[in-house]
Design a protein around this motif. Structure first.
Motif, PDB file in Angstrom:
ATOM      1  N   ASN A   1       0.840  -1.194   0.000  1.00 27.63           N
ATOM      2  CA  ASN A   1       0.000   0.000   0.000  1.00 27.63           C
ATOM      3  C   ASN A   1       0.881   1.251   0.000  1.00 27.63           C
ATOM      4  O   ASN A   1       1.732   1.420   0.872  1.00 27.63           O
ATOM      5  CB  ASN A   1      -0.903  -0.008   1.241  1.00 27.63           C
ATOM      6  CG  ASN A   1      -1.806   1.200   1.310  1.00 27.63           C
ATOM      7  OD1 ASN A   1      -2.153   1.767   0.275  1.00 27.63           O
ATOM      8  ND2 ASN A   1      -2.173   1.600   2.507  1.00 27.63           N
ATOM      9  N   GLU A   2       0.703   2.126  -0.966  1.00 25.11           N
ATOM     10  CA  GLU A   2       1.570   3.299  -1.104  1.00 25.11           C
ATOM     11  C   GLU A   2       0.990   4.555  -0.483  1.00 25.11           C
ATOM     12  O   GLU A   2       1.674   5.566  -0.344  1.00 25.11           O
ATOM     13  CB  GLU A   2       1.856   3.548  -2.597  1.00 25.11           C
ATOM     14  CG  GLU A   2       2.661   2.417  -3.246  1.00 25.11           C
ATOM     15  CD  GLU A   2       2.960   2.689  -4.711  1.00 25.11           C
ATOM     16  OE1 GLU A   2       2.468   3.709  -5.234  1.00 25.11           O
ATOM     17  OE2 GLU A   2       3.690   1.880  -5.324  1.00 25.11           O
ATOM     18  N   SER A   3      -0.273   4.526  -0.091  1.00 29.40           N
ATOM     19  CA  SER A   3      -0.904   5.695   0.514  1.00 29.40           C
ATOM     20  C   SER A   3      -0.451   5.847   1.961  1.00 29.40           C
ATOM     21  O   SER A   3      -0.517   4.896   2.744  1.00 29.40           O
ATOM     22  CB  SER A   3      -2.430   5.543   0.461  1.00 29.40           C
ATOM     23  OG  SER A   3      -3.065   6.584   1.165  1.00 29.40           O
TER      24      SER A   3
ATOM     25  N   THR B   1      -8.776   2.070   7.167  1.00 25.88           N
ATOM     26  CA  THR B   1      -9.732   1.904   6.064  1.00 25.88           C
ATOM     27  C   THR B   1      -9.044   1.578   4.746  1.00 25.88           C
ATOM     28  O   THR B   1      -9.711   1.253   3.755  1.00 25.88           O
ATOM     29  CB  THR B   1     -10.560   3.191   5.890  1.00 25.88           C
ATOM     30  OG1 THR B   1      -9.680   4.309   5.779  1.00 25.88           O
ATOM     31  CG2 THR B   1     -11.496   3.392   7.077  1.00 25.88           C
ATOM     32  N   ASP B   2      -7.714   1.658   4.702  1.00 30.36           N
ATOM     33  CA  ASP B   2      -6.970   1.313   3.494  1.00 30.36           C
ATOM     34  C   ASP B   2      -7.078  -0.183   3.213  1.00 30.36           C
ATOM     35  O   ASP B   2      -7.231  -1.000   4.127  1.00 30.36           O
ATOM     36  CB  ASP B   2      -5.486   1.673   3.645  1.00 30.36           C
ATOM     37  CG  ASP B   2      -5.240   3.164   3.687  1.00 30.36           C
ATOM     38  OD1 ASP B   2      -6.133   3.921   3.268  1.00 30.36           O
ATOM     39  OD2 ASP B   2      -4.151   3.562   4.150  1.00 30.36           O
TER      40      ASP B   2
ATOM     41  N   GLU C   1       9.649   0.464   2.390  1.00 33.25           N
ATOM     42  CA  GLU C   1      10.469   1.670   2.523  1.00 33.25           C
ATOM     43  C   GLU C   1      10.036   2.554   3.681  1.00 33.25           C
ATOM     44  O   GLU C   1      10.864   3.170   4.344  1.00 33.25           O
ATOM     45  CB  GLU C   1      10.408   2.471   1.218  1.00 33.25           C
ATOM     46  CG  GLU C   1      11.356   3.666   1.191  1.00 33.25           C
ATOM     47  CD  GLU C   1      11.406   4.333  -0.173  1.00 33.25           C
ATOM     48  OE1 GLU C   1      11.318   5.579  -0.229  1.00 33.25           O
ATOM     49  OE2 GLU C   1      11.535   3.599  -1.177  1.00 33.25           O
ATOM     50  N   SER C   2       8.737   2.603   3.946  1.00 33.80           N
ATOM     51  CA  SER C   2       8.256   3.542   4.954  1.00 33.80           C
ATOM     52  C   SER C   2       7.016   3.020   5.664  1.00 33.80           C
ATOM     53  O   SER C   2       6.196   2.319   5.058  1.00 33.80           O
ATOM     54  CB  SER C   2       7.930   4.884   4.286  1.00 33.80           C
ATOM     55  OG  SER C   2       7.403   5.810   5.210  1.00 33.80           O
ATOM     56  N   THR C   3       6.884   3.340   6.953  1.00 32.48           N
ATOM     57  CA  THR C   3       5.648   3.094   7.690  1.00 32.48           C
ATOM     58  C   THR C   3       5.256   4.374   8.410  1.00 32.48           C
ATOM     59  O   THR C   3       6.113   5.116   8.895  1.00 32.48           O
ATOM     60  CB  THR C   3       5.780   1.953   8.719  1.00 32.48           C
ATOM     61  OG1 THR C   3       6.746   2.303   9.722  1.00 32.48           O
ATOM     62  CG2 THR C   3       6.203   0.654   8.037  1.00 32.48           C
ATOM     63  N   TYR C   4       3.955   4.614   8.479  1.00 33.26           N
ATOM     64  CA  TYR C   4       3.448   5.856   9.070  1.00 33.26           C
ATOM     65  C   TYR C   4       2.013   5.593   9.494  1.00 33.26           C
ATOM     66  O   TYR C   4       1.150   5.323   8.656  1.00 33.26           O
ATOM     67  CB  TYR C   4       3.538   6.974   8.015  1.00 33.26           C
ATOM     68  CG  TYR C   4       3.051   8.348   8.416  1.00 33.26           C
ATOM     69  CD1 TYR C   4       2.666   8.666   9.719  1.00 33.26           C
ATOM     70  CD2 TYR C   4       2.965   9.345   7.452  1.00 33.26           C
ATOM     71  CE1 TYR C   4       2.226   9.932  10.051  1.00 33.26           C
ATOM     72  CE2 TYR C   4       2.520  10.627   7.767  1.00 33.26           C
ATOM     73  CZ  TYR C   4       2.144  10.909   9.072  1.00 33.26           C
ATOM     74  OH  TYR C   4       1.694  12.170   9.388  1.00 33.26           O
ATOM     75  N   ALA C   5       1.752   5.682  10.796  1.00 31.67           N
ATOM     76  CA  ALA C   5       0.452   5.319  11.337  1.00 31.67           C
ATOM     77  C   ALA C   5      -0.477   6.515  11.464  1.00 31.67           C
ATOM     78  O   ALA C   5      -0.114   7.533  12.054  1.00 31.67           O
ATOM     79  CB  ALA C   5       0.617   4.676  12.719  1.00 31.67           C
TER      80      ALA C   5
END
Length: 354
Positions: free
Chosen positions: A169-171, A177-178, A314-318
């Motif tokens: 998932n890139e968003s 809800t993704d 590459e990235s995680t962001y909650a």
């Protein structure tokens, strides 16, 4: 797999101190489970711990965590409980989650008010090497927990999911809800399976299940296979650290006390089926993290820059807005402070082992 909606029923969160409960915490020899059990015991809950103490990483660290809870290694007998020497309201079972008979016996004997399932075969990359371990522990084991809750009247179940379910998932930031239909490791697939299994048991049997998607937890007593411990060990012992994707990565590093605070809020205020992100809501670049760790250790790292590893992102962001709205959750530990506490523990613990 279809994406599962996350619209919990209205929660009337109250910050007042709840009545004490009898709580099963699985995975109490593990990083988060240990901290959670300790916090619950300190506030007066009765806690039954459970862990199989497998050798995925150094068992001496696991036994040391248990010793902090008053559970002595020499007293452990498989499938029997051991009483704590420090906390009168704590006992521990050395049991495999996939042992259906043993799990049922514990539920029948203990009669829990709430269950927190944190025990699991952890690690994204190890799931590529040993997939069967993940199905047994994370799927079969979780089914045993769900069935035991159903058969022995436990209506309050919280369980560990993972930020890894977001996969490709890139968003960003990641929202519950993704879509989470593109896992890139078997570990992530098992955690998504847990969420779907929990939804089924909530729907069929009225069990209030809450999944928590953890985002890169760090702090004292952390796991040796995670970046803070790997880096601290390498830097302290004059070895180069491996910096994947040439340092172009970021993680939503979340301090352990903030995680435990969120888990306890969920335990105290169960709702119908729900899934939440639990993270710091503030991603940090890998290079900034390394620099903060270097400053705390007082030593520079030799760095080997490498390509991305299979199964990594590459990235995680909650996005933690739901958890904030429903429970007043707001992590407040700054990275420099959290790393400082981690390094203080690291130096003390490993110096004492020399």
């Amino acid at each position: 797999m279809p994406s599962t909606p996350n619209k919990p029923s209205t929660i009337n969160y109250s910050p007042s101190t709840p009545k004490s409960k009898k709580i099963l915490v699985t995975g109490t020899a593990g990083f988060i489970g240990f901290h959670l059990a300790k916090k619950l015991l300190e506030r007066g809950d009765e806690v039954v711990g459970l862990d199989n103490i497998n050798d995925y990483y150094d068992v001496n660290l696991k036994y040391a965590r248990l010793a902090e809870l008053g559970i002595q290694k020499k007293s452990l007998i498989p499938n029997h409980y051991t009483l704590s020497t420090k906390f009168p309201l704590h006992k521990f079972y050395k049991v495999d989650l996939e042992d259906t008979k043993a799990i049922n016996h514990i539920f029948e004997t203990e009669q829990f008010d709430a269950v927190v399932n944190l025990a699991a075969q952890a690690g994204v990359r190890y799931s590529i090497e040993n997939p069967h371990a993940y199905i047994q522990s994370n799927v079969v084991g979780f089914l045993n927990i769900l069935e035991a809750c159903r058969n022995y009247g436990v209506k309050n179940l919280s369980y560990a999911s993972s930020s890894s379910v977001y996969g490709l998932n890139e968003s960003q930031p990641f929202k519950t809800t993704d879509k989470t239909d593109t896992p890139i490791s078997l570990y992530a697939a098992t955690k998504k399976s847990n969420e779907l299994m929990a939804h089924t048991y909530s729907h069929l049997y009225g069990i209030q299940t809450t999944g928590l998607r953890f985002f890169t937890v760090y702090g004292p007593w952390g796991r040796p296979d995670m970046a803070p411990m790997l880096f601290a060990d390498a830097i302290s012992n004059d070895r180069a650290i491996k910096v994947f994707n040439h340092g172009k990565m970021s993680r939503d590093f979340t301090y352990i006390d903030d995680i435990v605070d969120g888990v306890i809020k969920v335990i105290d205020n169960p709702s119908d089926y729900s899934v939440y992100n639990i993270g710091n809501n503030a991603p940090v670049s890998l290079m900034e993290f390394i620099e903060t760790l270097e400053d705390a250790l007082g030593k520079k790292a030799e760095k080997n820059f490498m390509d991305m590893q299979p199964g990594d992102v590459e990235s995680t962001y909650a996005d933690t807005q739901d958890l904030m709205n429903d429970f007043g959750y707001k992590p407040d530990t700054k990275l420099v402070d959290g790393i400082g506490e981690f390094v203080k523990w690291y130096k003390g613990f490993y110096k004492s082992e020399e």
